[in-house]
Design a protein around this motif. Structure first.
Motif, short mmCIF file in Angstrom:
data_model
loop_
_atom_site.label_atom_id
_atom_site.label_comp_id
_atom_site.label_asym_id
_atom_site.label_seq_id
_atom_site.Cartn_x
_atom_site.Cartn_y
_atom_site.Cartn_z
N ARG A 244 11.87 31.78 3.92
CA ARG A 244 12.61 32.45 4.99
C ARG A 244 11.77 33.61 5.55
O ARG A 244 11.61 33.76 6.76
N LEU A 245 11.22 34.41 4.64
CA LEU A 245 10.42 35.56 5.08
C LEU A 245 9.14 35.11 5.77
O LEU A 245 8.76 35.66 6.81
N ASN A 246 8.47 34.11 5.20
CA ASN A 246 7.26 33.61 5.85
C ASN A 246 7.58 33.00 7.21
O ASN A 246 6.79 33.10 8.14
N LEU A 248 9.94 34.03 9.23
CA LEU A 248 10.10 35.15 10.17
C LEU A 248 8.74 35.67 10.62
O LEU A 248 8.52 35.99 11.79
N ARG A 249 7.82 35.73 9.68
CA ARG A 249 6.45 36.16 10.00
C ARG A 249 5.78 35.18 10.97
O ARG A 249 5.06 35.58 11.88
N THR A 253 4.07 36.13 14.48
CA THR A 253 2.61 36.05 14.67
C THR A 253 2.17 34.78 15.37
O THR A 253 1.05 34.69 15.84
N ASP A 255 1.24 32.22 14.02
CA ASP A 255 0.09 31.68 13.27
C ASP A 255 0.50 30.36 12.61
O ASP A 255 1.31 30.36 11.68
N GLU A 257 -0.92 28.53 10.60
CA GLU A 257 -1.27 28.39 9.18
C GLU A 257 -0.10 28.79 8.28
O GLU A 257 -0.05 28.39 7.11
N ILE A 258 0.82 29.61 8.82
CA ILE A 258 1.98 29.98 7.98
C ILE A 258 2.86 28.75 7.75
O ILE A 258 3.48 28.61 6.70
N SER A 260 1.65 25.84 7.21
CA SER A 260 1.00 25.20 6.06
C SER A 260 1.38 25.91 4.77
O SER A 260 1.61 25.29 3.74
N ARG A 261 1.43 27.25 4.84
CA ARG A 261 1.80 28.03 3.65
C ARG A 261 3.21 27.66 3.18
O ARG A 261 3.44 27.41 2.01
#
Lengths: 484, 165
Positions: A244-246, A248-249, A253, A255, A257-258, A260-261
């Motif tokens: 959830r936090l990633n 939002l990031r 951003t 990005d 790649e997030i 993928s994360r």
């Protein structure tokens, strides 16, 4: 709506204009909008596929085709003689010194195998029993005569760094049926390859599509257990909050790649329950384990390029694990073994490596066939090039015991996945110097492999640095003669 | 990726345990698993460019490797000792400490949500919880400590914490 905008910004280098979007739609590239939260969801192919999965057995270093697959009696006649200058004057070698190089005949005994009558040397008795299931290509040629560029070309379609590997393209193009395991797994034995991680890199594709390297010592995957005192429920809630936090990031951003994360954490959680049963082979019958030769005795060796003792078990286990992964829906499994780079001591080194590889590879083909998986699984045996008909005379050594790199003509094979079984494709000249019939380039090979997966190699593209890239770059012809 | 069987990596004891990863001995033929997982070149040939990956193996390591779990426990210990007392203030302290900013309302909700869930789950299994909070809390404060270990572990696994933009 937001999702669509992300798609455009992240896959077209931030241009994202309506005009571009309509061009892409016309070309069918937006037909399948990807769900960024599930980048490995299965996607439809361009047309009906024959193959669903691929096992790529990569013998790094270049096994000698002259001593395994492509007998050249003429070389024995000419043994010890030089080649005419006209043949070598425009040729670059890695180590051969042209002035004193001499032809090296093969001491191997060849016999015909199967109804197709494929000639194989005495180093490959088990593979001989599978001759009629294999499509043999004796007319491969490559543009690279050194290992790393050759490996990049063979695995990623270009001698340049930074391109995605075959497995990455397939994972990107088709997603994966394996929800609980990576789409693309890499297993290794022997020494490291000179290409290293670039051989299974996702290049400019999101890293979700890169090969996932399992360890070849101890536990193949580490840290599958939760920390002491942390329950599955806590792990599940933690990853949920983390994503959830990633997420939002990611919105903030942009990005990609997030994504993928996030996908990697979700898959990590699912692997915690799925990987132990994949890796525990105790549910296999003794017959199966014996067929692969998991616990074979390893002979004493006078050969050192294959990675020292312990490789027999590793390689056999890798072959068995590859089958277990295919059964669980993994799209692409790469089995690397290094090295087959036999510049010297070729007879002993090649014999040792063949003793290691021959039985498990044949067992894999038979096992897949028995389980009805060979029709949908493309098995590849490949390397970056072949070896010279000339003996290698590094430092002017008159007693050559090995062969140098030879990109002009070499042998590799495919099996299953809708390729023509028991077919011998192409021919080389009397001394195995060049291809005389039906040449197959690396781009042709890749086009054909993608074709078997229902993919038109010209349409599987990714826009990067202002142009659409593909596995076959700007070349490649599907080789109809190789497929059913 | 080891091929030479030349190194067996064992957990360090004492002061060595707390040295930075960059001081880990680099055994060329058997690099430490952490290095391999996070894309260290394998040292066979020169490497012009390091590949980067984002695999589930990396996630498993950051979530479950004892080294990183211990980091989360140490951070939780600091929260309990150094941060203000209310849950809300502690979240602010953690965000400042880990990513140098305050949380948005949506982020705060996710963090507080996990805090509440960890409390419930920790309370349900007191003996297990003791293992997670070993050495950082008194017996009667374990549930609360476990929740903060969970939150610390969450922070240390954030993309924003790991990736320098």
């Amino acid at each position: 709506m937001l999702r669509r905008r992300r798609f455009l910004t992240s896959t077209t280098g931030g241009i994202g204009t309506l005009a571009l979007a309509s061009i892409l739609r016309d070309e069918g590239l937006l037909a399948q909008e990807r769900d960024p939260t599930n980048p490995l969801a299965p996607l439809p192919s361009h047309f009906a596929p024959k193959a669903k999965a691929c096992i790529c057995i990569y013998l790094e270093g270049a096994p000698s085709q002259i001593d395994l697959f492509d007998p050249k009696p003429k070389l024995r006649e000419l043994h010890g003689q030089p080649l005419p200058d006209s043949m070598t004057q425009n040729v670059r070698f890695a180590f051969i010194q042209k002035a004193t190089a001499k032809i090296l005949g093969s001491p191997r005994r060849f016999a015909k195998h199967g109804r197709c009558g494929m000639d194989l040397s005495d180093f490959l008795p088990h593979l001989g029993t599978c001759a009629d299931d294999i499509c043999w290509i004796r007319s491969m040629h490559s543009d690279a005569f050194n290992h790393h560029p050759g490996q990049l070309l063979m695995n990623c379609g270009s001698t340049m760094f930074g391109r995605p590997s075959m497995g990455s393209w397939l994972a990107y193009g088709l997603g994966s049926e394996a929800r609980n395991l990576p789409a693309y797994v890499v297993l290794t034995a022997g020494r490291g390859t000179s290409g290293g991680t670039s051989n299974w890199s996702s290049g400019f594709l999101p890293t979700t599509y890169s090969g996932v390297l399992f360890r070849n010592q101890g536990e193949p995957v580490l840290h599958l257990n939760n920390p002491a005192g942390l329950s599955d429920g806590m792990q599940e809630r933690t990853i949920s909050a983390l994503n959830r936090l990633n997420g939002l990031r990611r919105e903030e951003t942009a990005d990609p790649e997030i994504d993928s994360r996030i996908a990697s954490y979700e898959l990590a959680f699912r692997m915690q329950s799925a990987a132990p049963s994949l890796l525990d082979v105790s549910d296999e019958t003794k017959r199966t384990l014996d067929e692969y030769g998991i616990d074979r005795d390893e002979p004493e060796i006078q050969a050192h390029r294959g990675g020292g003792r312990g490789q027999f078990r590793k390689f056999a286990l890798n072959c068995l694990l590859a089958r277990r992964m295919i059964e669980r829906g993994v799209r692409f499994v790469s089995l690397f073994h290094a090295s087959w780079d036999h510049h010297s001591n070729l007879n002993a080194e090649l014999q040792h490596n063949c003793l290691m590889a021959d039985q498990p590879v044949a067992a894999l083909l038979k096992d897949l066939k028995r389980r009805g998986l060979l029709d949908s699984t493309l098995v590849l045996w490949m390397s970056e090039f072949g070896r010279t008909p000339l003996g290698e005379n590094r430092g002017g050594n008159p007693n050559a015991t090995g062969r140098d790199h030879h990109p002009f003509a070499f042998t590799l094979w495919m099996a299953g996945g809708g390729v023509k079984p028991g077919h011998i494709h192409g021919e080389t000249d009397d001394i195995g110097w060049g291809v005389t019939r039906d040449p197959v380039s690396v781009n042709d090979l890749h086009a054909t492999i993608l074709h078997q997966f229902g993919i038109d190699h010209r349409r599987l593209t990714f826009r990067f640095q202002g142009r659409d890239f593909r596995l076959t770059d700007v070349a490649g012809q599907v080789q109809q003669a190789l497929i059913r | 990726m080891t091929y030479a069987n030349t190194a067996r990596w064992v957990e360090s004891k004492g002061k060595d345990r707390y040295r930075r990863g960059m001081y880990t001995w680099f055994q060329r033929t058997s690099p430490h698993p952490l290095m391999t997982t996070f894309d260290a070149a394998d040292g066979i040939v020169c490497t012009v460019k390091r590949d980067r990956s984002n695999t589930p193996l990396g996630a498993l390591m950051l979530l479950n490797d004892p080294a990183f779990v211990e980091c989360a426990q140490a951070l939780a210990k600091r929260i309990l000792a150094e941060a203000p007392k209310t849950t809300s203030e502690r979240v602010d302290w953690l965000m400042r400490t880990c990513v140098g900013r305050l949380s948005s309302p949506a982020e705060r909700m996710a963090i507080l949500g996990l805090h509440g869930e960890m409390l419930v789950l920790a309370k349900a299994k007191p003996e297990e919880t003791a293992k997670l909070t070993n050495g950082i809390s008194a017996a009667d404060a374990r549930t609360e400590a476990a929740a903060w270990v969970g939150i610390a572990r969450l922070m240390l696994n954030l993309d924003e914490f790991m990736v320098r933009e």
